[in-house]
Design a protein around this motif. Sequence first.
Motif, PDB file in Angstrom:
ATOM      1  N   VAL A 247       0.829  -1.216   0.000  1.00  0.00           N
ATOM      2  CA  VAL A 247       0.000   0.000   0.000  1.00  0.00           C
ATOM      3  C   VAL A 247       0.855   1.254   0.000  1.00  0.00           C
ATOM      4  O   VAL A 247       1.811   1.385   0.778  1.00  0.00           O
ATOM      5  CB  VAL A 247      -0.910   0.015   1.258  1.00  0.00           C
ATOM      6  N   GLY A 248       0.486   2.190  -0.863  1.00  0.00           N
ATOM      7  CA  GLY A 248       1.090   3.523  -0.852  1.00  0.00           C
ATOM      8  C   GLY A 248       0.000   4.559  -0.589  1.00  0.00           C
ATOM      9  O   GLY A 248      -1.186   4.316  -0.863  1.00  0.00           O
ATOM     10  N   LEU A 249       0.401   5.685  -0.029  1.00  0.00           N
ATOM     11  CA  LEU A 249      -0.555   6.761   0.258  1.00  0.00           C
ATOM     12  C   LEU A 249      -0.239   7.938  -0.664  1.00  0.00           C
ATOM     13  O   LEU A 249       0.915   8.380  -0.741  1.00  0.00           O
ATOM     14  CB  LEU A 249      -0.412   7.203   1.722  1.00  0.00           C
ATOM     15  N   LEU A 250      -1.271   8.443  -1.324  1.00  0.00           N
ATOM     16  CA  LEU A 250      -1.106   9.615  -2.189  1.00  0.00           C
ATOM     17  C   LEU A 250      -1.993  10.743  -1.660  1.00  0.00           C
ATOM     18  O   LEU A 250      -3.224  10.650  -1.706  1.00  0.00           O
ATOM     19  CB  LEU A 250      -1.523   9.266  -3.630  1.00  0.00           C
ATOM     20  N   LEU A 251      -1.359  11.785  -1.134  1.00  0.00           N
ATOM     21  CA  LEU A 251      -2.134  12.946  -0.679  1.00  0.00           C
ATOM     22  C   LEU A 251      -2.353  13.902  -1.848  1.00  0.00           C
ATOM     23  O   LEU A 251      -1.603  13.882  -2.815  1.00  0.00           O
ATOM     24  CB  LEU A 251      -1.392  13.677   0.444  1.00  0.00           C
ATOM     25  N   HIS A 252      -3.355  14.753  -1.725  1.00  0.00           N
ATOM     26  CA  HIS A 252      -3.618  15.779  -2.751  1.00  0.00           C
ATOM     27  C   HIS A 252      -4.111  17.034  -2.054  1.00  0.00           C
ATOM     28  O   HIS A 252      -4.346  17.029  -0.843  1.00  0.00           O
ATOM     29  CB  HIS A 252      -4.621  15.255  -3.777  1.00  0.00           C
ATOM     30  N   GLU A 253      -4.320  18.097  -2.853  1.00  0.00           N
ATOM     31  CA  GLU A 253      -4.569  19.414  -2.266  1.00  0.00           C
ATOM     32  C   GLU A 253      -5.902  19.558  -1.540  1.00  0.00           C
ATOM     33  O   GLU A 253      -6.155  20.578  -0.920  1.00  0.00           O
ATOM     34  CB  GLU A 253      -4.402  20.516  -3.316  1.00  0.00           C
ATOM     35  N   GLU A 254      -6.781  18.547  -1.592  1.00  0.00           N
ATOM     36  CA  GLU A 254      -8.015  18.624  -0.802  1.00  0.00           C
ATOM     37  C   GLU A 254      -7.798  18.179   0.631  1.00  0.00           C
ATOM     38  O   GLU A 254      -8.649  18.448   1.489  1.00  0.00           O
ATOM     39  CB  GLU A 254      -9.115  17.735  -1.417  1.00  0.00           C
ATOM     40  N   ASP A 255      -6.720  17.459   0.897  1.00  0.00           N
ATOM     41  CA  ASP A 255      -6.523  16.946   2.258  1.00  0.00           C
ATOM     42  C   ASP A 255      -5.052  16.594   2.443  1.00  0.00           C
ATOM     43  O   ASP A 255      -4.570  15.582   1.947  1.00  0.00           O
ATOM     44  CB  ASP A 255      -7.392  15.709   2.493  1.00  0.00           C
ATOM     45  N   LEU A 256      -4.365  17.457   3.183  1.00  0.00           N
ATOM     46  CA  LEU A 256      -2.912  17.306   3.330  1.00  0.00           C
ATOM     47  C   LEU A 256      -2.536  16.924   4.755  1.00  0.00           C
ATOM     48  O   LEU A 256      -1.425  17.200   5.193  1.00  0.00           O
ATOM     49  CB  LEU A 256      -2.217  18.613   2.898  1.00  0.00           C
ATOM     50  N   GLU A 257      -3.452  16.297   5.489  1.00  0.00           N
ATOM     51  CA  GLU A 257      -3.154  15.920   6.876  1.00  0.00           C
ATOM     52  C   GLU A 257      -3.372  14.413   7.055  1.00  0.00           C
ATOM     53  O   GLU A 257      -4.460  13.977   7.474  1.00  0.00           O
ATOM     54  CB  GLU A 257      -4.056  16.728   7.818  1.00  0.00           C
ATOM     55  N   ALA A 258      -2.334  13.654   6.748  1.00  0.00           N
ATOM     56  CA  ALA A 258      -2.485  12.194   6.762  1.00  0.00           C
ATOM     57  C   ALA A 258      -2.671  11.658   8.179  1.00  0.00           C
ATOM     58  O   ALA A 258      -3.373  10.666   8.384  1.00  0.00           O
ATOM     59  CB  ALA A 258      -1.261  11.550   6.125  1.00  0.00           C
ATOM     60  N   GLY A 259      -2.028  12.307   9.170  1.00  0.00           N
ATOM     61  CA  GLY A 259      -2.027  11.762  10.528  1.00  0.00           C
ATOM     62  C   GLY A 259      -3.426  11.487  11.043  1.00  0.00           C
ATOM     63  O   GLY A 259      -3.760  10.350  11.411  1.00  0.00           O
ATOM     64  N   SER A 260      -4.270  12.510  11.045  1.00  0.00           N
ATOM     65  CA  SER A 260      -5.613  12.321  11.612  1.00  0.00           C
ATOM     66  C   SER A 260      -6.502  11.495  10.689  1.00  0.00           C
ATOM     67  O   SER A 260      -7.412  10.800  11.156  1.00  0.00           O
ATOM     68  CB  SER A 260      -6.259  13.669  11.931  1.00  0.00           C
ATOM     69  N   LEU A 261      -6.249  11.529   9.395  1.00  0.00           N
ATOM     70  CA  LEU A 261      -7.053  10.719   8.474  1.00  0.00           C
ATOM     71  C   LEU A 261      -6.814   9.230   8.732  1.00  0.00           C
ATOM     72  O   LEU A 261      -7.746   8.444   8.898  1.00  0.00           O
ATOM     73  CB  LEU A 261      -6.694  11.061   7.015  1.00  0.00           C
ATOM     74  N   LEU A 262      -5.547   8.850   8.805  1.00  0.00           N
ATOM     75  CA  LEU A 262      -5.240   7.423   8.980  1.00  0.00           C
ATOM     76  C   LEU A 262      -5.537   6.966  10.406  1.00  0.00           C
ATOM     77  O   LEU A 262      -5.860   5.793  10.618  1.00  0.00           O
ATOM     78  CB  LEU A 262      -3.780   7.145   8.604  1.00  0.00           C
TER      79      LEU A 262
END
Length: 400
Positions: A247-262
């Motif tokens: 698995v890879g994670l790709l962030l984009h300009e709608e949501d740049l906060e991976a910590g709380s998302l994951l």
Amino acid sequence: MPTPTPTRAAGLDALEDFVPRAGAAYARDRNHDDGPSRSNVSGLSPYLRHRLVTEQEVVEAVLAHTGLGAAEKFVQEVFWRTYWKGWLEQNPEVWRRYRHDVAQLTAGDLPPGHHDAVEGRSGIDAMDAWVRELVDTGYLHNHTRMWFASIWVFTLGLPWQLGADFFHRHLLDGDAASNTLSWRWVAGLQTRGKTYLATASNISRFTDGRFSPAGLATTARALDEEALPARTPVDPADVVGRVGDRVGLLLHEEDLEAGSLLAERPDLVHTLLATAVSADAGARSPSGVSPVVAAFTAGAVADAAARTPDASGRPARVLTDAAPATVLSWARAEGLDTVVVPFAPVGPVAERLEALRPVLDAEGIALVTVRRRWDGTAWPHAARGFFPFRERIPALVRQL
Ligand SMILES: Cc1cc2nc3c(=O)[nH]c(=O)nc-3n(C[C@H](O)[C@H](O)[C@H](O)COP(=O)(O)OP(=O)(O)OC[C@H]3O[C@@H](n4cnc5c(N)ncnc54)[C@H](O)[C@@H]3O)c2cc1C
């Protein structure tokens, strides 16, 4: 208001600074635009728009300090953002038509008066000053946005879509839902038949006498449009797609906060083999975005990359562009079978992900979208007007 620095740390500082002002003072003073140094509003929108700081963090910080009673007005304003996103999600045809209209209008001869208006030469002193402020800073106060849109449509007689496009290209917080639907609201399309008329006396009162433009329209006849198709209900699933082993994670300009998302989905992603960020601010408009917006977005992307290492501690890769082929070559090089992305609401990034999905599919790589609980819980209630939605805010705050 200082020029915002495009980092999460700066956003959290701005939040901390604003929290003591989010109660009675905000409710009393928020409608005044007393010039660019304003302290009566938060200035958090560029951070919220990219989720460098999330709605949940903002509401939690304000409630911890002030409580819902005194901060009700501010919390409602944050929920306006959520409401507009939920409404557009259920009425994507509005975005489709807007995109189509802007493409058509900008492909041909622009209407008379348009060039002068966007160059700050309309001859209406307030409009010309606001154009300069918008172009230079990427920000306008909410009340000013309302006056601007009203004068654009009803005094200058220009198409609302071109005004919305001008805002979208220049606002640091430029957002498909809040921008498009606010312009429609002013023009009498969003609440059918109900328009917003800017008056010199209201402008003078709320700019503390800085402006009192002469010659404004005295009536505002609502625009009309072909009826919209039936609403598309919000997908009940927060996670769409099957997560594989690599698995890879790709962030984009709608949501740049991976910590709380994951953190909301510990079941989903155990090991991130690779992380990347891609953005294309220019996709907001056929005419691209201003240098101010491009620089803010690029800064936000670089900040997110530094904050989002993969399992072995490598910082996220900033992809050179957001084209499907570029994402595919990153995913291939990393040997991924799954690319996880934050869910993108209706707008340019969602369009991009739609184009990416089949390209990854063809190579046996799954694109999995993860929607935040905030959106999944609140959006279904944005089916009608804001007022029924507003009634639900205390319950939503408790639930979230
Ligand atoms: C014609 C027009 C176009 C607009 N375009 C955008 C846009 O592209 N992007 C955008 O984020 N907002 C847009 N808004 C809404 C609003 O003007 C801005 O969100 C607000 O001015 C941002 O400043 P602030 O952070 O200091 O707001 P504050 O008053 O401090 O509010 C806090 C947060 O609540 C949210 N918020 C506040 N008011 C609104 C509102 N009316 N609608 C939606 N969210 C709100 C924002 O996220 C904001 O950061 C538009 C409004 C109008 C009338």
